[in-house]
Write an enzyme that holds these catalytic residues in place. Structure first.
Site: not given
Ligand code: ZN
Length: 501
Positions: A265-266, A269, A295
């Site tokens: 997820h990170e 980003h 997001e």
């Protein structure tokens, strides 16, 4: 004033602010990773000082003069100039409309609110927390009046996180999601097919988890020469510059999912930030466009890529070779397990299907608060009613209900919807990418993520803030923003996993 000189000065001033913000970002990364205990108090002072300096620079009347000089010139025929000037003008207007005293009150109420929240949540004391919450709501109302809005107060708050987003667009989007998503949750709950998940809670040594993550992320396209992975209590990604975008994670030695999917997820980003055009550093064209779009990148890599069967075709054998815990598990069981759908009380633990219902509930409550249709006192009851209606579960305490998130304690109203927007954008972008590139999962199975990342670089990353978010998505996908692709994706994937007909 000569327009060209004025524009050059705007760029220089933008770069100076960006450099200062980069230093503050680095200090923030350090604060959340390696700072010694006795450094905290001074670090808080450092942030207060830097943010005061940045605010002064961003609201300097000189910026208004420079903008006016460029806006009246033929320089605006250059699309890069026009895009930067449009975004600078918007930021300048919003920043200068808020009196310094109000900005200070908001910052103070937010920090008091967050401390109070931490304290009262532990004691499950809603009554104790309520005055802090009311203060935040009152100040955010004053803030909305100061920055201005067309239709309603809540729009002014949304605008802080997602440029151009209006309540009148958000209401139908959530309505489109609501029925099908709640029905899907019920159909899944009624299905006899359930994943086995015990093996996700076996022993996963930290060093092996880190090794596995560092094996996967560079293949996805996270450039480790422009990033790094550290440990923290509350994981985040932080951009210092496109050449230095760091991510953090938290390891649980008895649970596989948290560190792995959190890191992917990170990294999503971070890959967005790494893909922003360096030549536009310090100007809007070099900045990410909105929370929702940010997001969309993290959720796409985490869920549409990282939880897909194609992805695990490549990585499951490697995971099994690394982790004893998976010795008696097959690929199909593993994929089902990491996609388990289970209505729960806590948003941050929610799966892909129920997540948007947690957000829907918060959106409806925020809107009712700012429309004056719901008193803050009545939040817990309204919360529980909606939990029951949407997810079929009801919290027994405030701490696992209305007090679970820090956002409202810090005055962040209008923030929650960007999480669901991220899911909506992610599915819409992914669908468009597959229309252009063909089915992507066979590529994932080969460890080939370059087609998807290349498409995102081209359609999203390289544009920075050239277009407002909704326009960016429309241009990238050829269609206006809609919940259709997300619903198709959820129905398709979970319908197959749970054997729904
Ligand atoms: Zn995120």
């Amino acid at each position: 004033m000569d327009a060209k000189t004025a524009y050059q000065e705007l760029v220089e001033r933008g770069r100076e602010r960006a450099d200062l913000a980069a230093l503050a970002g680095l200090a923030g990364w350090d604060l959340r990773t390696y700072i010694p205990k006795k450094g905290h108090a001074h670090r808080a002072r450092v942030f207060a000082t830097v943010s005061r300096v940045l605010h002064r620079k961003a609201t300097d009347p000189r910026i208004g003069e420079l903008l006016a000089a460029v806006e009246d010139s033929s320089l605006m025929e250059d699309p890069d100039v026009a895009a930067n000037v449009r975004a600078w003008r918007r930021d300048y207007e919003r920043a200068t409309r808020v009196p310094e005293s109000l900005a200070a009150e908001i910052a103070e109420a937010a920090s008091r609110g967050e401390s109070a929240w931490a304290e009262f949540k532990k004691k499950n004391d809603w009554e104790g927390f309520l005055p802090y919450l009311k203060r935040n709501i009152e100040l955010k109302r004053a803030y909305a009046e100061a920055v201005g809005y067309e239709d309603e107060v809540y729009d002014a708050l949304l605008e802080d996180y997602e440029e151009g987003l209006r309540t009148r667009d958000l209401v139908p989007l959530f309505e489109e999601l609501k029925g099908p998503a709640t029905r899907l949750v019920r159909r899944i709950a009624a299905s006899a097919k359930k994943p086995r998940t015990d093996f996700l809670h076996r022993a996963y040594p930290k060093a092996e988890q880190r090794g596995f993550i560092l094996e996967v992320l560079p293949e996805l396209g996270y450039d480790m020469d422009a990033g790094r992975l550290d440990e923290t209590a509350h994981p985040f990604a932080i951009r210092i510059h496109p050449g230095d975008v760091r991510i953090t994670t938290r390891y649980f030695e008895d649970f596989f999912n948290a560190a792995f999917f959190g890191s992917v997820h990170e990294a999503g980003h971070a890959m967005y930030e790494q893909g922003l055009p360096e030549e536009h550093w310090g100007t809007p064209l070099g900045q990410s466009v909105s929370l929702g779009v940010h997001e969309s990148q993290s959720r796409m890599w985490e869920n549409l890529v990282g939880r897909s069967a194609g992805f695990w075709r490549r990585y499951f054998p490697r995971a099994r070779a690394r982790f004893e815990a998976l010795a008696d598990v097959d690929e199909e069981a593993f994929v089902f397990a990491v996609n388990e759908v289970r209505p729960s009380l806590i948003r941050v633990e929610a799966d892909e299907v129920t997540y948007n219902l947690h957000i829907l509930l918060r959106f409806e409550l925020e809107l009712a608060l700012f429309r004056g249709e719901l008193a803050p006192e009545d939040l817990p009851e309204a919360w529980n009613r909606k939990m029951e209606a949407y997810l079929g579960v009801v919290p027994k305490t405030y701490a696992e209900g209305v007090m679970q998130d820090v956002h409202w304690a810090g005055g962040a109203f209008g923030y929650f919807p960007t999480y669901t927007l991220g899911n909506v954008y992610a599915a819409q972008l992914f669908e468009a990418a597959e229309q252009a590139l063909g089915s992507l999962e066979p590529h994932f199975a080969e460890g080939d993520f370059a087609p998807l990342l290349g498409w995102l670089r081209e359609k999203v990353h390289r544009h920075g803030r050239r277009y407002p978010p909704a326009e960016l998505i429309q241009r990238a996908t050829g269609r206006p923003v809609s919940a259709g692709p997300l619903l198709r994706y959820l129905e398709g994937k979970f319908g197959a996993l749970y054997g729904l007909t």
